[in-house]
Design an enzyme around this catalytic site. Structure first.
Site, PDB file in Angstrom:
ATOM      1  N   ASP A  44       0.845  -1.206   0.000  1.00 16.79           N
ATOM      2  CA  ASP A  44       0.000   0.000   0.000  1.00 16.79           C
ATOM      3  C   ASP A  44       0.878   1.253   0.000  1.00 16.79           C
ATOM      4  O   ASP A  44       0.370   2.374  -0.103  1.00 16.79           O
ATOM      5  CB  ASP A  44      -1.028  -0.010   1.138  1.00 16.79           C
ATOM      6  CG  ASP A  44      -0.397   0.023   2.524  1.00 16.79           C
ATOM      7  OD1 ASP A  44       0.836  -0.079   2.630  1.00 16.79           O
ATOM      8  OD2 ASP A  44      -1.151   0.129   3.512  1.00 16.79           O
ATOM      9  N   SER A  45       2.201   1.061   0.066  1.00 16.96           N
ATOM     10  CA  SER A  45       3.133   2.173  -0.142  1.00 16.96           C
ATOM     11  C   SER A  45       2.898   2.810  -1.513  1.00 16.96           C
ATOM     12  O   SER A  45       3.334   3.931  -1.760  1.00 16.96           O
ATOM     13  CB  SER A  45       4.590   1.682  -0.027  1.00 16.96           C
ATOM     14  OG  SER A  45       4.792   0.526  -0.810  1.00 16.96           O
ATOM     15  N   ASP A  83      -1.289  -6.190  -0.377  1.00 18.04           N
ATOM     16  CA  ASP A  83      -1.290  -5.521   0.921  1.00 18.04           C
ATOM     17  C   ASP A  83      -2.687  -5.005   1.234  1.00 18.04           C
ATOM     18  O   ASP A  83      -3.228  -4.169   0.489  1.00 18.04           O
ATOM     19  CB  ASP A  83      -0.312  -4.333   0.827  1.00 18.04           C
ATOM     20  CG  ASP A  83       0.338  -4.007   2.146  1.00 18.04           C
ATOM     21  OD1 ASP A  83       0.075  -4.708   3.134  1.00 18.04           O
ATOM     22  OD2 ASP A  83       1.137  -3.058   2.170  1.00 18.04           O
ATOM     23  N   LYS A 113      -1.117  -9.463   2.910  1.00 18.55           N
ATOM     24  CA  LYS A 113      -0.373  -9.009   4.089  1.00 18.55           C
ATOM     25  C   LYS A 113      -1.269  -8.081   4.879  1.00 18.55           C
ATOM     26  O   LYS A 113      -1.995  -7.278   4.294  1.00 18.55           O
ATOM     27  CB  LYS A 113       0.902  -8.276   3.677  1.00 18.55           C
ATOM     28  CG  LYS A 113       1.660  -7.671   4.868  1.00 18.55           C
ATOM     29  CD  LYS A 113       3.033  -7.166   4.485  1.00 18.55           C
ATOM     30  CE  LYS A 113       3.051  -5.771   3.908  1.00 18.55           C
ATOM     31  NZ  LYS A 113       2.470  -4.714   4.768  1.00 18.55           N
ATOM     32  N   GLU A 115      -1.306  -5.602   8.618  1.00 20.03           N
ATOM     33  CA  GLU A 115      -0.481  -5.025   9.673  1.00 20.03           C
ATOM     34  C   GLU A 115      -1.060  -5.333  11.053  1.00 20.03           C
ATOM     35  O   GLU A 115      -2.277  -5.336  11.226  1.00 20.03           O
ATOM     36  CB  GLU A 115      -0.394  -3.495   9.488  1.00 20.03           C
ATOM     37  CG  GLU A 115       0.306  -3.096   8.204  1.00 20.03           C
ATOM     38  CD  GLU A 115       0.464  -1.572   8.056  1.00 20.03           C
ATOM     39  OE1 GLU A 115       0.112  -0.818   8.984  1.00 20.03           O
ATOM     40  OE2 GLU A 115       0.948  -1.151   6.986  1.00 20.03           O
ATOM     41  N   GLU A 182       9.306  -4.206  10.511  1.00 19.55           N
ATOM     42  CA  GLU A 182       9.673  -2.896   9.950  1.00 19.55           C
ATOM     43  C   GLU A 182      10.207  -1.968  11.042  1.00 19.55           C
ATOM     44  O   GLU A 182       9.566  -1.768  12.080  1.00 19.55           O
ATOM     45  CB  GLU A 182       8.456  -2.250   9.261  1.00 19.55           C
ATOM     46  CG  GLU A 182       8.799  -0.877   8.684  1.00 19.55           C
ATOM     47  CD  GLU A 182       7.796  -0.331   7.669  1.00 19.55           C
ATOM     48  OE1 GLU A 182       6.847  -1.044   7.287  1.00 19.55           O
ATOM     49  OE2 GLU A 182       7.986   0.829   7.241  1.00 19.55           O
TER      50      GLU A 182
HETATM   51  O1  KIV Z   1       3.499  -1.129   1.675  1.00 18.81           O
HETATM   52  C1  KIV Z   1       4.659  -1.544   1.701  1.00 18.81           C
HETATM   53  O2  KIV Z   1       5.456  -1.315   0.780  1.00 18.81           O
HETATM   54  C2  KIV Z   1       5.076  -2.309   2.858  1.00 18.81           C
HETATM   55  C3  KIV Z   1       6.523  -2.614   2.996  1.00 18.81           C
HETATM   56  C4  KIV Z   1       7.224  -1.415   3.489  1.00 18.81           C
HETATM   57  C5  KIV Z   1       6.776  -3.787   3.851  1.00 18.81           C
HETATM   58  O3  KIV Z   1       4.273  -2.652   3.665  1.00 18.81           O
END
Ligand code: KIV
Length: 274
Positions: A44-45, A83, A113, A115, A182
């Site tokens: 989600d970055s 994510d 993924k 969090e 992280e």
């Molecule tokens: O969103 C992302 O890129 C991440 C990584 C920093 C692990 O969660």
């Protein structure tokens, strides 16, 4: 055949380091896959490095699915992790299942993924029970920056260190196949990695994690608004792009581009009677 979660878990047993990178589009995913990166995260970055948001919080399921589909089309071998965006898995187990299933069914990802540690364990267990592989993510969890008070290293007190170790163990018990650490001090990541039966994937978590993940735009020097301490720039693509675009503008203005080399020809006598 794509890389499987079993193969990723075996890499830890064989002490083979696991490289992981983010990708958000077809072209980049294809290159990353061709190099042989076994794990690709559609992080989600992308909200920050592709869409220009200030944080990952505004990212929606629709945006994530759009990019996940492109990555899946580009990468044929890597295991692709989608994510889950902010608040798409916290509200209820049924929301978590519904949204995770969208990543698999619509997006074509092989895992998701999410969090959080203990707080999401019940959801992780349910997703895994329903056949959806889950990667955990603890330490600095960017979707909680308002609660954490900013992008800060986590686990520096003995209480926080204990909590992170417990969270990693709870995620493993819940069935996660790997866990991202992280911005966790290197010594604590080493301890968590030694105690965990599943691979730890570090980002700003020192050299002893089982694998490493980086945001591709950081390591390519494409996203330069903020370069985290843990990112190493293997290229300076923003500078390269700027130089190329500047040359292009100069040549268009001076009519040195295009030349006949970039133009198409025809029988010009056909134009005589027009
Ligand atoms: O969103 C992302 O890129 C991440 C990584 C920093 C692990 O969660």
């Amino acid at each position: 055949m794509r890389v499987s979660i079993t193969e990723i878990k075996e890499m830890k047993q064989k002490r083979e380091k696991i490289p992981m990178l983010t990708a958000y589009d077809y072209v980049t995913a294809k290159v990353v896959d061709e190099v042989g990166v076994p794990l690709i995260l559609v992080g989600d970055s992308l909200g920050m490095v592709m869409l220009g948001y200030e944080s990952t919080i505004p990212v929606t399921m629709e945006e994530m699915l759009h990019h996940t589909k492109a990555v899946v089309r580009g990468a044929k071998k890597a295991l692709i992790v989608g994510d889950m965006p902010f608040m798409t898995y916290h509200t209820s187990i049924s929301d978590a299942l519904h949204n995770a299933a969208r990543f698999i069914q619509e997006g074509g990802a092989q895992a998701v993924k999410l969090e959080g540690g203990e707080v999401v364990a019940e959801k992780v267990r349910r997703l895994v029970d329903c056949g959806i592989p889950v990667m955990g993510h603890i330490g600095l969890t960017p979707q909680s920056i308002y609660q954490l008070g900013g992008y800060k290293v986590q686990g520096k007190t003995s209480e926080m260190a204990k909590k992170l170790l417990k969270d990693a163990q709870i995620l493993e018990e819940a069935g996660a196949f790997a866990v991202v650490l992280e911005c966790v001090p290197a010594a604590l990541s080493k301890l968590i990695t030694e105690k965990a039966g599943i691979p730890t994937i570090g980002i700003g978590a020192g050299p002893d994690c089982d694998g490493q993940v980086q945001v591709i735009s950081d390591i390519l020097g494409l996203y330069t608004e903020f370069v985290p301490k843990h990112a190493k720039q293997y290229a300076k693509l923003a500078e390269g792009i700027k130089a190329a675009v500047t040359d292009y503008v100069t040549e268009v203005k001076s009519v040195s581009f295009p030349t006949m080399k970039q133009s198409y020809t025809m029988d010009e006598s056909l134009l005589d009677n027009l």
